[in-house]
Design a protein around this motif. Structure first.
Motif, PDB file in Angstrom:
ATOM      1  N   ARG A 284       0.779  -1.115   0.160  1.00  0.00           N
ATOM      2  CA  ARG A 284       0.002   0.095   0.104  1.00  0.00           C
ATOM      3  C   ARG A 284       0.920   1.167  -0.020  1.00  0.00           C
ATOM      4  NH1 ARG A 284      -2.676  -0.612   4.620  1.00  0.00           N
ATOM      5  NH2 ARG A 284      -3.869  -2.274   3.647  1.00  0.00           N
ATOM      6  N   ALA A 285       2.179   1.264   0.808  1.00  0.00           N
ATOM      7  CA  ALA A 285       2.937   2.199   1.069  1.00  0.00           C
ATOM      8  C   ALA A 285       3.581   2.578  -0.551  1.00  0.00           C
ATOM      9  CB  ALA A 285       3.874   2.091   2.009  1.00  0.00           C
ATOM     10  N   PHE A 286       3.787   1.408  -0.890  1.00  0.00           N
ATOM     11  CA  PHE A 286       4.522   1.675  -2.499  1.00  0.00           C
ATOM     12  C   PHE A 286       3.769   1.956  -3.273  1.00  0.00           C
ATOM     13  CE2 PHE A 286       5.213  -0.089  -6.428  1.00  0.00           C
ATOM     14  CZ  PHE A 286       6.391   0.424  -7.098  1.00  0.00           C
ATOM     15  N   ALA A 287       2.217   1.946  -3.528  1.00  0.00           N
ATOM     16  CA  ALA A 287       1.562   2.260  -4.521  1.00  0.00           C
ATOM     17  C   ALA A 287       1.097   3.884  -4.353  1.00  0.00           C
ATOM     18  CB  ALA A 287       0.179   1.397  -4.184  1.00  0.00           C
ATOM     19  N   GLU A 288       0.979   4.208  -3.093  1.00  0.00           N
ATOM     20  CA  GLU A 288       0.838   5.476  -2.514  1.00  0.00           C
ATOM     21  C   GLU A 288       2.152   6.498  -2.887  1.00  0.00           C
ATOM     22  OE1 GLU A 288      -0.261   5.542   1.399  1.00  0.00           O
ATOM     23  OE2 GLU A 288      -2.439   4.426   0.778  1.00  0.00           O
TER      24      GLU A 288
ATOM     25  N   LEU B 137      13.879  -4.856  -1.355  1.00  0.00           N
ATOM     26  CA  LEU B 137      13.498  -4.482  -2.734  1.00  0.00           C
ATOM     27  C   LEU B 137      13.104  -2.872  -2.439  1.00  0.00           C
ATOM     28  CD1 LEU B 137      12.397  -5.049  -5.549  1.00  0.00           C
ATOM     29  CD2 LEU B 137      10.430  -5.857  -4.708  1.00  0.00           C
ATOM     30  N   ILE B 138      13.526  -2.128  -3.303  1.00  0.00           N
ATOM     31  CA  ILE B 138      13.528  -0.787  -2.911  1.00  0.00           C
ATOM     32  C   ILE B 138      13.133   0.179  -4.133  1.00  0.00           C
ATOM     33  CG2 ILE B 138      14.650   1.441  -2.159  1.00  0.00           C
ATOM     34  CD1 ILE B 138      16.786  -0.457  -0.484  1.00  0.00           C
ATOM     35  N   GLY B 139      12.144   0.630  -4.238  1.00  0.00           N
ATOM     36  CA  GLY B 139      11.532   1.374  -5.243  1.00  0.00           C
ATOM     37  C   GLY B 139      12.172   2.843  -5.548  1.00  0.00           C
ATOM     38  N   THR B 140      12.693   3.159  -6.759  1.00  0.00           N
ATOM     39  CA  THR B 140      13.564   4.231  -6.886  1.00  0.00           C
ATOM     40  C   THR B 140      13.011   4.958  -8.249  1.00  0.00           C
ATOM     41  OG1 THR B 140      15.351   3.342  -8.133  1.00  0.00           O
ATOM     42  CG2 THR B 140      15.631   3.175  -5.875  1.00  0.00           C
ATOM     43  N   THR B 141      13.214   6.159  -8.228  1.00  0.00           N
ATOM     44  CA  THR B 141      12.832   7.141  -9.700  1.00  0.00           C
ATOM     45  C   THR B 141      14.149   7.895  -9.838  1.00  0.00           C
ATOM     46  OG1 THR B 141      11.963   8.791  -8.206  1.00  0.00           O
ATOM     47  CG2 THR B 141      10.730   7.238  -9.437  1.00  0.00           C
ATOM     48  N   PRO B 142      14.558   8.271 -10.984  1.00  0.00           N
ATOM     49  CA  PRO B 142      15.643   9.148 -11.388  1.00  0.00           C
ATOM     50  C   PRO B 142      15.872  10.446 -10.500  1.00  0.00           C
ATOM     51  CG  PRO B 142      14.562   8.246 -13.273  1.00  0.00           C
ATOM     52  CD  PRO B 142      13.917   7.913 -12.069  1.00  0.00           C
ATOM     53  N   VAL B 143      16.749  11.042 -10.561  1.00  0.00           N
ATOM     54  CA  VAL B 143      16.883  12.367  -9.935  1.00  0.00           C
ATOM     55  C   VAL B 143      16.831  13.431 -10.948  1.00  0.00           C
ATOM     56  CG1 VAL B 143      18.213  13.968  -8.446  1.00  0.00           C
ATOM     57  CG2 VAL B 143      17.849  11.443  -7.669  1.00  0.00           C
TER      58      VAL B 143
ATOM     59  N   VAL C  86      13.240   2.274 -11.165  1.00  0.00           N
ATOM     60  CA  VAL C  86      14.072   1.067 -10.934  1.00  0.00           C
ATOM     61  C   VAL C  86      13.853   0.212  -9.494  1.00  0.00           C
ATOM     62  CG1 VAL C  86      16.698   0.591 -11.089  1.00  0.00           C
ATOM     63  CG2 VAL C  86      15.622   2.064 -12.568  1.00  0.00           C
ATOM     64  N   MET C  87      13.662  -0.694  -9.757  1.00  0.00           N
ATOM     65  CA  MET C  87      13.429  -1.598  -8.596  1.00  0.00           C
ATOM     66  C   MET C  87      14.941  -1.963  -8.217  1.00  0.00           C
ATOM     67  SD  MET C  87      10.677  -1.139  -7.478  1.00  0.00           S
ATOM     68  CE  MET C  87      10.231  -2.317  -6.270  1.00  0.00           C
ATOM     69  N   LEU C  88      15.518  -1.546  -6.934  1.00  0.00           N
ATOM     70  CA  LEU C  88      16.617  -2.219  -6.373  1.00  0.00           C
ATOM     71  C   LEU C  88      16.533  -3.412  -5.632  1.00  0.00           C
ATOM     72  CD1 LEU C  88      20.054  -1.964  -5.643  1.00  0.00           C
ATOM     73  CD2 LEU C  88      19.148  -0.509  -3.716  1.00  0.00           C
ATOM     74  N   ASN C  89      17.054  -4.460  -6.062  1.00  0.00           N
ATOM     75  CA  ASN C  89      16.994  -5.860  -5.296  1.00  0.00           C
ATOM     76  C   ASN C  89      18.254  -6.165  -4.644  1.00  0.00           C
ATOM     77  OD1 ASN C  89      14.409  -7.546  -6.496  1.00  0.00           O
ATOM     78  ND2 ASN C  89      15.324  -5.935  -7.921  1.00  0.00           N
ATOM     79  N   LEU C  90      18.368  -6.453  -3.275  1.00  0.00           N
ATOM     80  CA  LEU C  90      19.425  -6.975  -2.689  1.00  0.00           C
ATOM     81  C   LEU C  90      19.183  -8.339  -2.242  1.00  0.00           C
ATOM     82  CD1 LEU C  90      20.368  -3.869  -0.143  1.00  0.00           C
ATOM     83  CD2 LEU C  90      21.534  -4.463  -2.491  1.00  0.00           C
TER      84      LEU C  90
ATOM     85  N   SER D 197       6.765   2.205 -15.434  1.00  0.00           N
ATOM     86  CA  SER D 197       5.999   2.748 -14.511  1.00  0.00           C
ATOM     87  C   SER D 197       5.736   1.747 -13.038  1.00  0.00           C
ATOM     88  CB  SER D 197       4.427   3.305 -14.906  1.00  0.00           C
ATOM     89  OG  SER D 197       3.855   2.018 -15.176  1.00  0.00           O
ATOM     90  N   SER D 198       5.237   2.512 -11.994  1.00  0.00           N
ATOM     91  CA  SER D 198       4.717   1.661 -10.952  1.00  0.00           C
ATOM     92  C   SER D 198       3.767   0.812 -11.162  1.00  0.00           C
ATOM     93  CB  SER D 198       4.647   2.571  -9.578  1.00  0.00           C
ATOM     94  OG  SER D 198       3.418   3.714  -9.969  1.00  0.00           O
TER      95      SER D 198
END
Length: 134
Positions: free
Chosen positions: A12-16, A128-134, A25-29, A99-100
């Motif tokens: 829910r937090a991701f979608a919002e 798993l961390i959602g990112t966007t370009p700066v 870009v999703m960062l996966n560790l 897109s998300s």
């Protein structure tokens, strides 16, 4: 405590929080279990965590491409320069989505969902961390 799958609250937090109209870009560790941990009674052939992740990846990669995404980078993690002493990762993966909503559509795909049993069995821990370009 290992983090393997997102909670409803995290989704829910991701979608919002993630913008709906920009590439992400999703960062996966990823930290693999020495032996895959399939659920009790599973018909899966025993294997290493890395092998179970490869099983997951065969479906996941097709689904990533199916929503217009692509793997941008996959690398072996060797040493954390800035991290807690007990934190280590085996692989780092960057996956770009248009897109998300494309990412969320992939997660909702029944074939993708079925393949996640391999991901869960494969990993000792993950981020798993959602990112966007700066």
């Amino acid at each position: 405590m290992p983090s393997l799958n997102p909670s409803r609250e995290q989704m829910r937090a991701f979608a919002e929080a993630m913008p709906a109209d920009t590439p992400i870009v999703m960062l996966n560790l990823l930290r693999f279990s020495p032996q895959a941990n399939y659920p009790s009674g599973s018909d899966e052939t025993p294997c290493s965590g890395r092998e179970a992740y490869a099983r997951y990846s065969r479906t996941a990669l097709a689904k990533v491409r199916g929503v217009g995404g692509e793997v941008q980078w996959l690398g072996t993690a060797h040493v954390a320069v800035i991290a807690p002493n007990d934190e280590h990762w085996d692989q780092v993966l960057l996956v770009r989505y248009p897109s998300s909503s494309a990412f969320l559509a992939m997660l909702a795909d029944p074939e993708y969902q079925a393949a996640t049993v391999h991901r869960s069995a494969a990993l000792a821990d993950s981020r798993l961390i959602g990112t966007t370009p700066v």
